[in-house]
Design an enzyme around this catalytic site. Structure first.
Site, PDB file in Angstrom:
ATOM      1  N   HIS A 248      48.786  47.950 -43.158  1.00 51.95           N
ATOM      2  CA  HIS A 248      47.694  47.481 -44.026  1.00 51.95           C
ATOM      3  C   HIS A 248      47.860  46.010 -44.404  1.00 51.95           C
ATOM      4  O   HIS A 248      46.903  45.385 -44.832  1.00 51.95           O
ATOM      5  CB  HIS A 248      47.488  48.407 -45.235  1.00 51.95           C
ATOM      6  CG  HIS A 248      48.447  48.253 -46.385  1.00 51.95           C
ATOM      7  ND1 HIS A 248      49.534  49.084 -46.580  1.00 51.95           N
ATOM      8  CD2 HIS A 248      48.465  47.393 -47.426  1.00 51.95           C
ATOM      9  CE1 HIS A 248      50.165  48.728 -47.681  1.00 51.95           C
ATOM     10  NE2 HIS A 248      49.544  47.706 -48.224  1.00 51.95           N
TER      11      HIS A 248
ATOM     12  N   ASP B  46      52.728  53.301 -41.573  1.00 55.14           N
ATOM     13  CA  ASP B  46      52.143  52.050 -42.049  1.00 55.14           C
ATOM     14  C   ASP B  46      53.002  50.820 -41.693  1.00 55.14           C
ATOM     15  O   ASP B  46      53.599  50.208 -42.565  1.00 55.14           O
ATOM     16  CB  ASP B  46      51.949  52.160 -43.563  1.00 55.14           C
ATOM     17  CG  ASP B  46      50.969  51.132 -44.108  1.00 55.14           C
ATOM     18  OD1 ASP B  46      50.644  50.188 -43.373  1.00 55.14           O
ATOM     19  OD2 ASP B  46      50.543  51.282 -45.264  1.00 55.14           O
TER      20      ASP B  46
ATOM     21  N   SER C 295      54.389  45.879 -50.935  1.00 58.12           N
ATOM     22  CA  SER C 295      54.091  46.465 -49.634  1.00 58.12           C
ATOM     23  C   SER C 295      54.749  45.653 -48.540  1.00 58.12           C
ATOM     24  O   SER C 295      54.641  44.430 -48.512  1.00 58.12           O
ATOM     25  CB  SER C 295      52.587  46.495 -49.393  1.00 58.12           C
ATOM     26  OG  SER C 295      52.064  47.652 -49.940  1.00 58.12           O
TER      27      SER C 295
HETATM   28  N1  ARG Z   1      47.857  51.972 -51.900  1.00 56.80           N
HETATM   29  C1  ARG Z   1      48.503  51.018 -51.054  1.00 56.80           C
HETATM   30  C2  ARG Z   1      48.496  49.618 -51.685  1.00 56.80           C
HETATM   31  O1  ARG Z   1      48.039  49.456 -52.786  1.00 56.80           O
HETATM   32  C3  ARG Z   1      47.899  50.989 -49.686  1.00 56.80           C
HETATM   33  C4  ARG Z   1      46.521  50.432 -49.610  1.00 56.80           C
HETATM   34  C5  ARG Z   1      45.915  50.409 -48.247  1.00 56.80           C
HETATM   35  N2  ARG Z   1      45.424  51.714 -47.818  1.00 56.80           N
HETATM   36  C6  ARG Z   1      44.178  52.226 -48.109  1.00 56.80           C
HETATM   37  N3  ARG Z   1      43.890  53.433 -47.682  1.00 56.80           N
HETATM   38  N4  ARG Z   1      43.250  51.603 -48.800  1.00 56.80           N
HETATM   39  O2  ARG Z   1      48.430  48.598 -51.083  1.00 56.80           O
HETATM   40  N1  ASP Z   2      50.356  49.466 -51.687  1.00 56.93           N
HETATM   41  C1  ASP Z   2      50.840  48.404 -52.552  1.00 56.93           C
HETATM   42  C2  ASP Z   2      50.883  47.048 -51.847  1.00 56.93           C
HETATM   43  O1  ASP Z   2      50.117  46.777 -50.957  1.00 56.93           O
HETATM   44  C3  ASP Z   2      52.182  48.756 -53.117  1.00 56.93           C
HETATM   45  C4  ASP Z   2      52.072  49.451 -54.436  1.00 56.93           C
HETATM   46  O2  ASP Z   2      51.146  49.146 -55.224  1.00 56.93           O
HETATM   47  O3  ASP Z   2      52.949  50.270 -54.705  1.00 56.93           O
HETATM   48  O4  ASP Z   2      51.586  46.157 -52.228  1.00 56.93           O
END
Ligand code: ARG
Ligand code: ASP
Length: 716
Positions: A85, A219, A651
């Site tokens: 991502h 990921d 991330s």
């Molecule tokens: N929750 C994770 C973060 O905040 C991954 C976000 C990307 N994935 C998604 N399905 N939107 O970055």
């Molecule tokens: N998914 C988040 C990021 O892209 C990580 C988190 O918020 O735990 O940095």
């Protein structure tokens, strides 16, 4: 009584094993505050192995990736790993109908096939230094032009740190501005895409599984840093060569067990650990519920159309993902804070603090009541401000937003002397933006979202903050927003790609009138007027007041608990969090294991659910049990959870074991613990990481790119 208490404390120390450790710690202060505890928890290396200016160390293998992620070096040839991502934009930009790397994945066979990326950089930290004293030299709390004087000092520090070097630097406030640290950085701009799994692996589980455990998302993506012949940063040229880092992470194949030490080393973006209860109340009772509501409506509309047509699913996939990501986190955050009884906890703390201030620190006695006064109005402004962004910028009214893109062009024509060069540049930019936009535009969605946004804005935002468009709707349409939106979409130019592109390309002063009459442009202007004339300045003033109070409250809390060791809120500087591999109990009667496996991917496999379609090749490998060296207990480990305190920006961060070997790539947090930005709960807060054994399995067996493993350092 006292004896009993002491006994209780001693037995608590003995019984409770060292485990979760809240905090995002400053690497140059590990020796002072953390290393002893880290070693007690199992860490086998020293503080200098993590951060040093005298020897190659872990910090030399960790980078800021792009604008908001972390990445790390995994070979002495500049090979870098981060999340899928985080690399998504780059992968997407290289994808076309003929080369659909998002769907099929991408694997460069050798250096010559690696794909350069405009506007992608990675940043290494060269050194960090406490510069508080220099920043605050000659500054007093009540002086005039304080902010400017601080900035002047900062500029001088940066100049001194970078003059005669290729480095760039920043000075950031820590502890609300009670301390300042300098970071001197080296930035590389020639970053090439090396590999990415198909989205069915890299985004497996999609928004359905996002922020959730158990998780099975692969990921990750691979890039390579290129440098000039002297190993220095250089803009892209085909002659650049793979960068030779001072250090790269060895990768462990030995696996993980419950209780194993873990350390995350990366760039957490922002947290609010020391905010007063008023802040939590505003967020959980006023602002975020309203933000959740507007996004729920957007998502409902988009999903309804996506389910009707696979082409629309693709068009709106990225928009839906970005609306959904914070939306889902906000929901989890509110329930997590409730479950923790966070507001009551803060209030209790504040009442004790108040007693202390009243008797022992009168300079802090009015702090909480000062906060209360500001928060009385701040919430309304914060909500209005965020709703304007939701309406215009964050996947809101799209035709209205596109109309707004003409504003700069209009302004350029209203200058006394025409700057033709600038106008041409604006037209070129606009043409590109419009083409990108209309590729993924579906008018029926936009029409419904526009109606929903205009309705909910009126419902949720204080009447004092209505844009004047509502007066017009009241007068001309008897308040019927739906009729107004029908008219808007019948009359505007901006739902029509060709007409809009033509307008942009041939724009002249005469088109200003046409623009001003277009209903989409009228809506845009009405919201922008509201922002510029009634929101922006008071909102900024209130925010600044809160910042001042935050600074004072931080100092006060440190004085109130002189023996406590505080960690600074995240501010996108390099930090260490340490903890251990550990499952958890999400709710009564349920225990979650600390890791998932390939078996779980096959369990989720469902061709009817878009987020759960498993690629054929992966199913074949599974059926043949062709797991190679990556096997554990008859399957392949996929993800694991640990107790490291992390947030957005972490991330892509390396997760290392007691020996400093890479065991995982951090990419998310578990639902029950996402309130960790405001209050950490060691029982519930878990970071989610991709197991390196799954990464290697995918590169080797799935992609057939085992040549990439040759340059890595594998520890078996
Ligand atoms: N929750 C994770 C973060 O905040 C991954 C976000 C990307 N994935 C998604 N399905 N939107 O970055
Ligand atoms: N998914 C988040 C990021 O892209 C990580 C988190 O918020 O735990 O940095």
């Amino acid at each position: 009584m006292k004896k009993f208490l002491i006994l209780l404390i001693i037995s608590a120390i003995i019984i409770v094993p060292m485990q979760a450790k809240e905090g995002m710690w400053i690497p140059i202060l590990l020796k002072k505050y953390n290393i002893e505890e880290m070693q007690q928890m199992g860490f086998k290396l020293t503080a200098e192995d993590i951060y040093s200016v005298n020897q190659a160390c872990m910090k030399d293998a960790v980078v800021i990736f792009g604008g908001g992620c972390t990445g790390e070096l995994i070979s002495d040839n500049g090979l870098l790993i981060t999340n899928h991502h985080c690399g998504f934009d780059a992968i997407q930009k290289h994808s076309s109908v003929e080369h659909d790397y998002l769907t099929n994945g991408f694997w460069a066979k050798d250096n010559s096939q690696e794909l350069p990326n405009e506007n992608l950089s990675v940043t290494f930290l060269k050194r960090m230094e406490d510069v508080t004293e220099k920043v605050l030299r000659g500054i007093s709390d009540d002086m005039k032009g304080k902010a400017d004087s601080i900035q002047k000092n900062i500029n001088a520090i940066i100049k001194e740190a970078t003059d005669g070097t290729l480095f760039i630097a920043n000075v950031k406030p820590f502890f609300g501005g009670n301390q300042y640290f300098l970071s001197v950085n080296e930035v590389f701009n020639d970053i090439r895409l090396v590999g990415a799994p198909p989205s069915a692996i890299g985004k497996f589980g999609g928004d359905t599984d996002n922020w959730m455990w158990p998780r099975h998302t692969g990921d990750f993506s691979l890039f390579r840093i290129y440098a000039d012949k002297d190993n220095n940063p250089a803009e892209y040229t085909p002659d650049n060569v793979p960068y030779k880092p001072l250090k790269h992470f060895p990768i462990s194949l030995k696996g993980i067990e419950e209780g194993d030490f873990t350390m995350v080393f990366g760039y957490p973006g922002s947290t609010e650990q020391y905010a007063p209860s008023y802040h939590l109340k505003m967020i959980t009772e006023q602002v975020n519920p309203a933000l959740i509501d507007i996004r729920t409506q957007k998502l409902d509309i988009i999903k309804r159309y996506q389910n009707l047509d696979p082409a629309i699913r693709i068009q709106y996939a990225s928009k839906a993902a970005s609306i959904s990501n914070s939306w889902k986190r906000w929901i989890g955050e509110i329930s997590g804070l409730e479950k923790l009884d966070a507001i009551n906890k803060k209030e209790k703390y504040e009442s004790d603090f108040q007693d202390w201030a009243n008797t022992q620190a009168p300079e802090y006695a009015s702090l909480l009541s000062d906060y209360k006064k500001v928060y009385n109005t701040y919430g309304d402004y914060r909500l209005a401000y965020n709703y304007i962004l939701e309406a215009l910028i964050r996947n809101g009214m799209e035709a209205v937003q596109m109309a707004g893109k003409f504003k700069n062009l209009q302004l350029a024509y209203q200058m006394d002397t025409l700057d033709n060069e600038k106008i041409e540049r604006l037209k070129k930019d606009l043409d590109k933006q419009l083409n990108d936009f209309y590729k993924d535009y579906y008018q029926p969605i936009d029409k419904e979202v526009t109606l929903a946004v205009l309705r909910i804005f009126k419902e949720k935002v204080d009447t004092a903050f209505y844009p004047d468009i509502y007066q017009y709707i009241d007068k001309k349409y008897k308040g019927d927003i739906s009729k107004y939106v029908d008219d808007l979409f019948a009359k505007t130019t901006f739902t029509d790609k060709n007409a809009t592109l033509k307008l942009a390309a041939g724009f002249t002063a005469r088109d200003i009138k046409k623009l001003n009459k277009d209903p989409a442009y009228i809506v845009y202007s009405s919201f922008i007027d509201l922002l510029d004339n009634r929101i922006a300045i008071p909102y900024l003033e209130l925010s600044n007041k809160i910042k001042e109070l935050d600074k004072k409250y931080m100092a006060a809390q440190m004085a109130y608990q002189p023996d406590a060791i505080f960690y600074p809120d995240a501010n996108f500087t390099l930090r260490v969090s340490y903890g251990q591999v550990k499952g958890y109990e999400p709710r009564d009667g349920v225990l979650f294991k600390n890791h998932t496996t390939l078996d779980g991917i096959m369990e989720k496999d469902n061709p009817d659910i878009y987020d759960y379609r498993v690629p054929e090749k992966l199913k074949e490998l599974y059926a043949q049990k062709d797991f190679g060296a990556y096997e554990a207990n008859g399957t392949v480990p996929v993800c694991f959870v640990a107790t490291n305190h992390t947030t957005g920006g972490n991330s892509g961060s390396p997760v290392v074991n007691a020996n400093g070997e890479l065991i995982g790539i951090n990419f998310d947090r578990a639902w029950e613990g996402v309130m960790s930005d405001m209050m950490f709960n060691p029982e519930q807060c878990r970071n989610i990481s991709l197991d390196m054994r799954y990464v290697l399995f995918l590169i080797d067996k799935f992609a057939g790119a085992s040549y990439l493993l040759d340059e890595m350092t594998l520890v078996k």
